[in-house]
Design an enzyme around this catalytic site. Structure first.
Site, short mmCIF file in Angstrom:
data_model
loop_
_atom_site.label_atom_id
_atom_site.label_comp_id
_atom_site.label_asym_id
_atom_site.label_seq_id
_atom_site.Cartn_x
_atom_site.Cartn_y
_atom_site.Cartn_z
N ASN B 395 0.82 -1.20 0.00
CA ASN B 395 0.00 0.00 0.00
C ASN B 395 0.87 1.27 0.00
O ASN B 395 1.05 1.89 -1.04
CB ASN B 395 -0.94 -0.02 1.20
N ASP B 396 1.42 1.59 1.15
CA ASP B 396 2.18 2.84 1.26
C ASP B 396 3.31 2.95 0.25
O ASP B 396 3.63 4.04 -0.22
CB ASP B 396 2.74 2.99 2.67
N VAL B 397 3.92 1.81 -0.09
CA VAL B 397 5.08 1.86 -0.99
C VAL B 397 4.69 2.19 -2.42
O VAL B 397 5.55 2.32 -3.28
CB VAL B 397 5.86 0.52 -0.97
#
Lengths: 103, 467
Positions: B395-397
């Site tokens: 997700n965040d990456v």
């Protein structure tokens, strides 16, 4: 003037940090997890200290306060040595299997 | 019985073998050989220790028994542990090294004569400093790793635990350790020695509890480093070259890994240590915005259709894939795609798992050839030329905010340019934000199709639809 043996050990220590620095940077990122497990295993060479402590007991008292700590440390380090090397081996084996299959 | 000089040379040999063990890891082909070097080094070190003591009394029998007990436990764990649990395992192993260092230091303090360090109450000054530092670092490693283990295992919440005055308290305790060591050298008091160890245990706990779940890769690497320094401290006490070399290697290895992990998250080492990241700090107004934005969602059929008509697919796996145990289903999906002459590669962000290189191991376990797996900097330019990006459990990456919004907490973090793909398939259970607690802009892009489901189930459904 004689040089204190401590200085020699310090030299080894500092040079090893440099070796570690260059060797670890050359480790491929995909093997960083095995790197951690194998460093874990080799740092358990601390078992040599544990063995010395454990064998220091006299024949009348194999288990004195000091040697008991040694014996426990042997168990802890042995878990790490066997666990660390074997789990590393297991991981590295997976990197091999694929390649053979592909060929 | 061998002389101390000969023993020292053998210890040097085992130290060199350990260097070669790490060296072997520079490529998967030489890595297994490297591991054998490591094992050989360990055997030499242990055998030489027995020979140099030359005490073949009943004690030796017990040493061997304890060695076998520990070895059996270790071997059992090594064969049983699932690969998804590697982070916990490594954290657990770190704690053992730390505790072993503490115990060896205690044994040396109680019986210095056995180690040629002087007598009780009259230990050589240098040795006393070395063993108390070794014990203190070992104790911090031990309790810190236990906390990391509990957090990774999910027994303890991954949320950071902070209270006011935390850093001041840590600072005072840290200084306290040094003051106590100073007095220990003057008085050789056993009580002070025990106090140093107890305070260090406390520091280890206090140091790790404020660090959030998202920073766990840094924590594990950091503890790896600590365990090395602890070993080196004991190595100085025992005047053992193998231990000094190993300690330095492990210490710098862990430090480098921490650095790589920090850089991959664009976080400074200091801010990770100070902790508090990963707390639930998403504000209300962010949530409002989320409700307004339209999201396109699809099902396995749509996904299969998109991928079947693509000529190249990049898979972006994350920790969510590991949690859902979807790696084998994923491999099956990729096999089907490859049969249709679709080019498939994997893109791995350095912090994709819970520890450095974790995702690579999980893919290796699912028999993904390592030459199809690429690191961030090697593959990031390929997204623009690819048809489909399949984001599973990450997700965040992938959040483009890191490149566009300077106010975002993850701004500046290197991310995968997933949005440049012609279409993005995003497998996720809900629209909830990731560990960093921020919304992912990627969800609302026109070319993104959200697949709301469990990663494993969705992948299996896609496999069915590919036939």
């Amino acid at each position: 003037m004689e040089i204190d043996p401590f200085i020699f050990r310090l030299s080894i220590f500092i040079l090893s940090i440099f070796i570690g620095y260059y060797v670890v940077w050359s480790v491929t990122p995909s093997l960083h997890t095995p790197l951690m497990s194998v460093t874990n295993a080799i740092s358990s060479v601390i078992i040599v200290g544990a063995i010395i402590a454990a064998l220091a007991g006299t024949s009348e008292s194999i288990f004195n306060t000091s040697s008991i700590f040694g014996f426990i440390a042997i168990i802890l380090a042995a878990i790490n040595i066997f666990g660390g090397f074997l789990v590393t081996q297991r991981m590295l084996q997976m990197y091999k299997k694929k390649k053979d299959k592909k060929k | 019985m061998i002389s101390a000089n000969l023993a020292a040379i053998f210890y040097l040999v085992s130290g060199i073998l350990f260097i070669l063990a790490l060296r072997g890891l520079s490529s998967p082909d030489t890595s297994r050989q490297g591991n054998y070097f490591g094992i050989a080094g360990m055997i030499i070190a242990i055998v030489v220790t027995f020979l140099s003591i030359g005490n073949f009394s009943t004690s030796l029998v017990y040493v061997v028994i304890f060695l076998v007990i520990g070895g059996a436990i270790g071997a059992f764990i090594a064969f049983k542990i699932p690969m998804t649990a590697m982070p916990e395992l490594v954290a657990g192993f770190h704690s053992l090294v730390g505790l072993a260092a503490v115990f060896v230091a205690i044994a040396a303090f109680l019986n210095p004569a056995a180690f040629n360090l002087g007598n009780v109450g009259d230990i050589k000054l240098a040795s006393l400093i070395e063993m108390s530092i070794g014990a203190a670092v070992g104790a911090i490693t031990f309790s810190g790793s236990i906390i990391a283990f509990l957090k990774l295992r999910g027994i303890m919440s991954g949320a950071p635990i902070t209270f006011s005055g935390q850093h001041i308290l840590n600072l005072i305790l840290g200084i306290g350790i040094f003051v106590l060591i100073f007095y220990l050298c003057k008085t050789q008091s056993t009580n002070i020695f025990w106090t140093v160890i107890v305070i260090s245990f406390l520091v280890g706990i206090l140091l790790i509890i404020p660090i959030g779940g998202a920073d766990m890769p840094v924590v594990i690497s950091m503890l790896n480093s600590y365990s090395g320094w602890a070993a080196a401290g004991i190595g100085f006490t025992l005047e053992n070259t193998a231990l000094i070399i190993t300690g330095a290697l492990v210490g710098s290895s862990g430090a480098i890994l921490s650095y790589i992990m920090c850089k991959a998250m664009n976080r400074s080492f200091v801010s990770v240590i100070l902790g508090g990241f990963g707390a639930d700090n998403s504000t209300e107004d962010k949530k409002d915005k989320k409700d307004q934005k339209p999201v396109k969602s699809g099902n396995a059929e749509d996904a299969a259709f998109l991928m079947k008509n693509a000529s190249s697919v990049i898979i972006v796996p994350g920790y969510g894939m590991a949690v859902a145990q979807a790696q084998h289903a994923l491999r099956e999906m990729v096999d089907k795609l490859k049969k249709n002459d679709i080019k498939v590669t994997y893109a791995i962000h350095p912090v994709a798992g819970r520890m450095p290189g974790h995702m690579n191991v999980l893919l290796a376990e699912a028999n993904v050839p390592y030459d199809e797996v690429f690191e961030l900097e090697d593959i990031n330019n390929d997204f623009a030329n690819s048809d489909v990006a399949f984001v599973i459990g990450a997700n965040d990456v992938t959040n483009p905010v890191a490149k566009t919004d300077p106010k975002s907490p993850i701004f500046g973090m290197p991310v995968l340019d997933v949005e440049k793909c012609k279409s993005v398939l995003f497998v996720k259970r809900s629209l909830s934000p990731g560990y960093a607690g921020i919304d992912n802009e990627l969800f609302y892009k026109d070319n993104t199709l959200m697949l709301f489901a469990d990663a494993k189930k969705m992948t299996e459904d896609i496999v069915k639809n590919l036939d």
